[in-house]
Write a protein that holds these residues in place. Structure first.
Motif, PDB file in Angstrom:
ATOM      1  N   GLY A 349       0.791  -1.225   0.000  1.00  0.00           N
ATOM      2  CA  GLY A 349       0.000   0.000   0.000  1.00  0.00           C
ATOM      3  C   GLY A 349       0.820   1.270   0.000  1.00  0.00           C
ATOM      4  O   GLY A 349       0.264   2.368   0.035  1.00  0.00           O
ATOM      5  N   TYR A 350       2.144   1.151  -0.050  1.00  0.00           N
ATOM      6  CA  TYR A 350       3.032   2.317  -0.100  1.00  0.00           C
ATOM      7  C   TYR A 350       3.545   2.499  -1.523  1.00  0.00           C
ATOM      8  O   TYR A 350       3.808   1.513  -2.228  1.00  0.00           O
ATOM      9  CB  TYR A 350       4.218   2.145   0.857  1.00  0.00           C
ATOM     10  N   TYR A 351       3.695   3.758  -1.918  1.00  0.00           N
ATOM     11  CA  TYR A 351       4.126   4.049  -3.279  1.00  0.00           C
ATOM     12  C   TYR A 351       5.072   5.237  -3.307  1.00  0.00           C
ATOM     13  O   TYR A 351       4.986   6.137  -2.453  1.00  0.00           O
ATOM     14  CB  TYR A 351       2.917   4.349  -4.181  1.00  0.00           C
ATOM     15  N   TYR A 352       5.946   5.236  -4.306  1.00  0.00           N
ATOM     16  CA  TYR A 352       6.812   6.387  -4.522  1.00  0.00           C
ATOM     17  C   TYR A 352       5.931   7.571  -4.918  1.00  0.00           C
ATOM     18  O   TYR A 352       5.154   7.487  -5.870  1.00  0.00           O
ATOM     19  CB  TYR A 352       7.826   6.089  -5.629  1.00  0.00           C
ATOM     20  N   GLY A 353       6.019   8.653  -4.165  1.00  0.00           N
ATOM     21  CA  GLY A 353       5.156   9.799  -4.395  1.00  0.00           C
ATOM     22  C   GLY A 353       3.802   9.694  -3.722  1.00  0.00           C
ATOM     23  O   GLY A 353       2.977  10.608  -3.828  1.00  0.00           O
ATOM     24  N   GLY A 354       3.535   8.578  -3.041  1.00  0.00           N
ATOM     25  CA  GLY A 354       2.312   8.452  -2.245  1.00  0.00           C
ATOM     26  C   GLY A 354       1.088   7.969  -2.986  1.00  0.00           C
ATOM     27  O   GLY A 354       0.001   7.954  -2.419  1.00  0.00           O
ATOM     28  N   THR A 358       1.678   7.443  -9.209  1.00  0.00           N
ATOM     29  CA  THR A 358       2.991   8.079  -9.306  1.00  0.00           C
ATOM     30  C   THR A 358       4.142   7.097  -9.076  1.00  0.00           C
ATOM     31  O   THR A 358       5.302   7.470  -9.222  1.00  0.00           O
ATOM     32  CB  THR A 358       3.117   9.214  -8.270  1.00  0.00           C
ATOM     33  N   HIS A 359       3.807   5.857  -8.754  1.00  0.00           N
ATOM     34  CA  HIS A 359       4.858   4.899  -8.407  1.00  0.00           C
ATOM     35  C   HIS A 359       5.813   4.678  -9.577  1.00  0.00           C
ATOM     36  O   HIS A 359       7.045   4.676  -9.408  1.00  0.00           O
ATOM     37  CB  HIS A 359       4.228   3.573  -7.972  1.00  0.00           C
ATOM     38  N   GLY A 360       5.280   4.508 -10.764  1.00  0.00           N
ATOM     39  CA  GLY A 360       6.125   4.318 -11.940  1.00  0.00           C
ATOM     40  C   GLY A 360       6.876   5.573 -12.338  1.00  0.00           C
ATOM     41  O   GLY A 360       7.846   5.505 -13.107  1.00  0.00           O
ATOM     42  N   GLY A 361       6.460   6.721 -11.797  1.00  0.00           N
ATOM     43  CA  GLY A 361       7.179   7.962 -12.066  1.00  0.00           C
ATOM     44  C   GLY A 361       8.584   7.951 -11.486  1.00  0.00           C
ATOM     45  O   GLY A 361       9.402   8.814 -11.830  1.00  0.00           O
ATOM     46  N   TYR A 365      12.479   9.940 -12.709  1.00  0.00           N
ATOM     47  CA  TYR A 365      13.476  10.606 -11.872  1.00  0.00           C
ATOM     48  C   TYR A 365      14.805   9.849 -11.859  1.00  0.00           C
ATOM     49  O   TYR A 365      15.860  10.440 -11.622  1.00  0.00           O
ATOM     50  CB  TYR A 365      12.956  10.727 -10.444  1.00  0.00           C
ATOM     51  N   TYR A 366      14.732   8.551 -12.098  1.00  0.00           N
ATOM     52  CA  TYR A 366      15.933   7.710 -12.061  1.00  0.00           C
ATOM     53  C   TYR A 366      16.048   6.935 -13.368  1.00  0.00           C
ATOM     54  O   TYR A 366      15.787   5.720 -13.419  1.00  0.00           O
ATOM     55  CB  TYR A 366      15.874   6.747 -10.875  1.00  0.00           C
ATOM     56  N   PRO A 367      16.453   7.611 -14.447  1.00  0.00           N
ATOM     57  CA  PRO A 367      16.530   6.947 -15.756  1.00  0.00           C
ATOM     58  C   PRO A 367      17.611   5.875 -15.840  1.00  0.00           C
ATOM     59  O   PRO A 367      17.693   5.161 -16.842  1.00  0.00           O
ATOM     60  CB  PRO A 367      16.828   8.108 -16.714  1.00  0.00           C
ATOM     61  N   MET A 368      18.429   5.756 -14.806  1.00  0.00           N
ATOM     62  CA  MET A 368      19.413   4.681 -14.756  1.00  0.00           C
ATOM     63  C   MET A 368      18.737   3.306 -14.738  1.00  0.00           C
ATOM     64  O   MET A 368      19.344   2.291 -15.057  1.00  0.00           O
ATOM     65  CB  MET A 368      20.287   4.824 -13.513  1.00  0.00           C
ATOM     66  N   PHE A 369      17.452   3.275 -14.359  1.00  0.00           N
ATOM     67  CA  PHE A 369      16.659   2.058 -14.386  1.00  0.00           C
ATOM     68  C   PHE A 369      15.713   2.142 -15.588  1.00  0.00           C
ATOM     69  O   PHE A 369      15.129   3.191 -15.846  1.00  0.00           O
ATOM     70  CB  PHE A 369      15.821   1.918 -13.116  1.00  0.00           C
ATOM     71  N   ILE A 370      15.548   1.043 -16.294  1.00  0.00           N
ATOM     72  CA  ILE A 370      14.592   1.001 -17.392  1.00  0.00           C
ATOM     73  C   ILE A 370      13.451   0.108 -16.952  1.00  0.00           C
ATOM     74  O   ILE A 370      13.628  -1.084 -16.689  1.00  0.00           O
ATOM     75  CB  ILE A 370      15.241   0.463 -18.676  1.00  0.00           C
ATOM     76  N   TRP A 371      12.265   0.675 -16.859  1.00  0.00           N
ATOM     77  CA  TRP A 371      11.115  -0.033 -16.320  1.00  0.00           C
ATOM     78  C   TRP A 371      10.617  -1.078 -17.305  1.00  0.00           C
ATOM     79  O   TRP A 371      10.414  -0.804 -18.479  1.00  0.00           O
ATOM     80  CB  TRP A 371      10.012   0.976 -16.010  1.00  0.00           C
ATOM     81  N   THR A 386       4.884  15.313  -5.173  1.00  0.00           N
ATOM     82  CA  THR A 386       5.168  15.483  -3.742  1.00  0.00           C
ATOM     83  C   THR A 386       6.614  15.160  -3.396  1.00  0.00           C
ATOM     84  O   THR A 386       7.027  15.315  -2.254  1.00  0.00           O
ATOM     85  CB  THR A 386       4.245  14.586  -2.907  1.00  0.00           C
ATOM     86  N   VAL A 387       7.373  14.705  -4.401  1.00  0.00           N
ATOM     87  CA  VAL A 387       8.766  14.331  -4.183  1.00  0.00           C
ATOM     88  C   VAL A 387       9.651  15.167  -5.100  1.00  0.00           C
ATOM     89  O   VAL A 387       9.403  15.248  -6.312  1.00  0.00           O
ATOM     90  CB  VAL A 387       8.999  12.836  -4.470  1.00  0.00           C
ATOM     91  N   ALA A 388      10.664  15.789  -4.533  1.00  0.00           N
ATOM     92  CA  ALA A 388      11.572  16.601  -5.331  1.00  0.00           C
ATOM     93  C   ALA A 388      12.460  15.714  -6.195  1.00  0.00           C
ATOM     94  O   ALA A 388      12.838  14.615  -5.797  1.00  0.00           O
ATOM     95  CB  ALA A 388      12.429  17.480  -4.434  1.00  0.00           C
ATOM     96  N   ARG A 389      12.796  16.193  -7.370  1.00  0.00           N
ATOM     97  CA  ARG A 389      13.713  15.467  -8.242  1.00  0.00           C
ATOM     98  C   ARG A 389      15.072  15.358  -7.548  1.00  0.00           C
ATOM     99  O   ARG A 389      15.588  16.340  -7.024  1.00  0.00           O
ATOM    100  CB  ARG A 389      13.856  16.186  -9.578  1.00  0.00           C
ATOM    101  N   PRO A 390      15.666  14.173  -7.505  1.00  0.00           N
ATOM    102  CA  PRO A 390      16.934  14.000  -6.774  1.00  0.00           C
ATOM    103  C   PRO A 390      18.054  14.828  -7.386  1.00  0.00           C
ATOM    104  O   PRO A 390      18.173  14.941  -8.607  1.00  0.00           O
ATOM    105  CB  PRO A 390      17.209  12.505  -6.898  1.00  0.00           C
TER     106      PRO A 390
END
Length: 459
Positions: A349-354, A358-361, A365-371, A386-390
């Motif tokens: 029930g937890y997700y990146y960005g809440g 937005t979880h796949g977003g 932010y991290y293009p080093m990973f290819i989804w 809700t999450v700043a770009r690293p």
């Protein structure tokens, strides 16, 4: 971070007196050396070996029957590595009559609602549950903390422990693991989890079905320790049965997480009353990572920060210089989506960005990973507003650990700064340690020396 469903059983309330101190078993440590210890032993000459063997008799004061003041003029004061003094003498050296004070809550059962945690108070069982499944990574584990349970008086005081922060880290683990597992070639990723020990263990347990934890806890607890590593050990006992069960089901080629205790670098609050059990983390070299197929290094923290821990700076810079893709992700970026049932979600029930949307977003932010979303996308890829770009980029900076790399077959070794992780020991004319002074050795040799009442055959 507190999990909304954090319902705790009653904590342990019995407070039986700890039994008298027992000597460590001879020869055990030769069979379970860490990389750091092996390197140190390799550089010890015959003269140094004689001092080490003599130091095992810290109880020489009691054995000889002399008073604390008798013969002090013949004693000398010298710095000793804190962990070595503990191994030679006992984990609670100089404070054998004191008990551990936990900052986390002792529990009567473990995360599986059972009492299997008692079995894991045997070092062999705990090491079996926590050692890496992938043989290639076993040499980078530092299980020194788990080995401390060989000391019976420590094991007698240990219980499984947890806290709201530990449960919160555990609850977010599946969300982070889901992103790592869904990336292209997940085995090319190394996570470096640098959080307070109990939370780091909780996160590792939450990810352990998809991510391989490699625990790097390189010290022992002490009743007056600067680093409260007994809380980390308690959290490990709480999750040990779960870690072992998930280890069996973890797929081959899973991403790897090097699990650190950020409290290893804690500043002493008292220079005269604390035992300096701090230590320095030892990370694999860039070459070692490349040999194991690693291309991406993700530094995982509690909340957004701009720099890594001081003892990791040289390593992170070396990774970037070697062409490894480095990034930082805060665990606080994962929040609960109340519209999603936890039981029906691989992310708990937890997700990146809440939000599920937005979880796949994360991958934007991290293009080093290819989804690789699979047959049907599980999550949306909306920008996680809700999450700043690293912004993290490893950059060299002066620290007390800078320019101290010594090299090593398995990775990067480090020497400790002056007075770091060391205690002032009073050594008698026979080479026996007869007392220790709490506090860091960088402040000189003033202060009182605690005389051990235990006798380990010295004299």
């Amino acid at each position: 971070m507190k999990h909304p469903d954090d319902r705790r059983p009653d904590p342990v309330t019995d407070a039986d007196d700890a039994p008298a101190a027992a000597p460590p078993r001879e020869g055990w440590w030769e069979a379970a050396l860490t990389r750091r210890e092996a390197a140190q032993r390799a550089g010890v000459g015959l003269g140094g070996l004689a001092v080490l063997l003599g130091a095992a008799g810290l109880g020489g004061v009691a054995a000889c029957g002399r008073s604390d003041d008798e013969g002090l003029d013949d004693d000398k004061v010298e710095p000793r590595d804190a962990i070595e003094v503990q191994k030679q003498v006992g984990w609670a050296v100089g404070a054998e009559d004191q008990t551990l004070r936990f900052n986390t809550t002792p529990m009567v059962s473990d995360s599986q609602k059972g009492t299997d945690w008692q079995r894991y108070k045997q070092p062999a069982s705990l090491l079996g549950a926590t050692s890496p499944k992938q043989e290639a990574w076993r040499g980078f584990a530092a299980p020194t903390l788990f080995q401390a349970l060989e000391q019976k008086t420590l094991a007698d005081q240990m219980r499984p422990t947890r806290s709201g922060d530990v449960i919160g880290a555990y609850a977010r683990g599946p969300a982070l693991a889901s992103l790592m597992a869904a990336a292209e070639e997940p085995g090319k990723t190394l996570l470096i989890v640098d959080m307070p020990g109990p939370q780091a263990v909780g996160l590792a347990a939450g990810m352990a079905d998809k991510v391989e934890p490699v625990f790097h806890f390189d010290n022992w607890p002490h009743p007056r320790g600067v680093v409260p590593s007994h809380d980390t050990l308690g959290a490990t006992l709480y999750y040990a049965a779960e870690l072992e069960a998930k280890k069996a089901q973890r797929p081959e080629g899973a991403p790897v997480a090097l699990v650190l205790d950020k409290q290893r670098l804690s500043q002493p609050t008292s220079e005269s009353t604390q035992f300096d059990n701090r230590y320095v983390a030892t990370l694999p070299s860039a070459k070692a990572l490349k040999e194991r197929g690693i291309e991406r290094v993700m530094y995982v923290t509690e909340r957004p920060i701009q720099t890594e821990s001081d003892d990791l700076n040289d390593d992170m810079v070396a990774y970037a210089d070697a062409g490894l893709k480095t990034a930082m992700v805060p665990l606080s970026a994962f929040e609960r989506d109340e519209s999603v049932a936890q039981a029906d979600s691989e992310t708990n029930g937890y997700y990146y960005g809440g939000s599920r949307q937005t979880h796949g977003g994360f991958y934007a932010y991290y293009p080093m990973f290819i989804w690789l979303p699979g047959p049907s996308p599980r999550w949306g890829s909306a920008t996680p507003r809700t999450v700043a770009r690293p912004q993290y980029r490893p950059a060299p900076r002066p620290t007390v650990f800078s320019a101290r790399t010594t090299g090593g077959a398995a990775g990067v070794g480090r020497t400790k700064p002056t007075g770091f992780g060391r205690v002032s020991a009073r050594v008698n004319a026979s080479g026996h340690v007869v007392g220790t002074r709490y506090g860091t050795t960088s402040r000189g040799t003033s202060g009182s020396y605690g005389r051990s009442r235990s006798n380990f055959g010295g004299g």
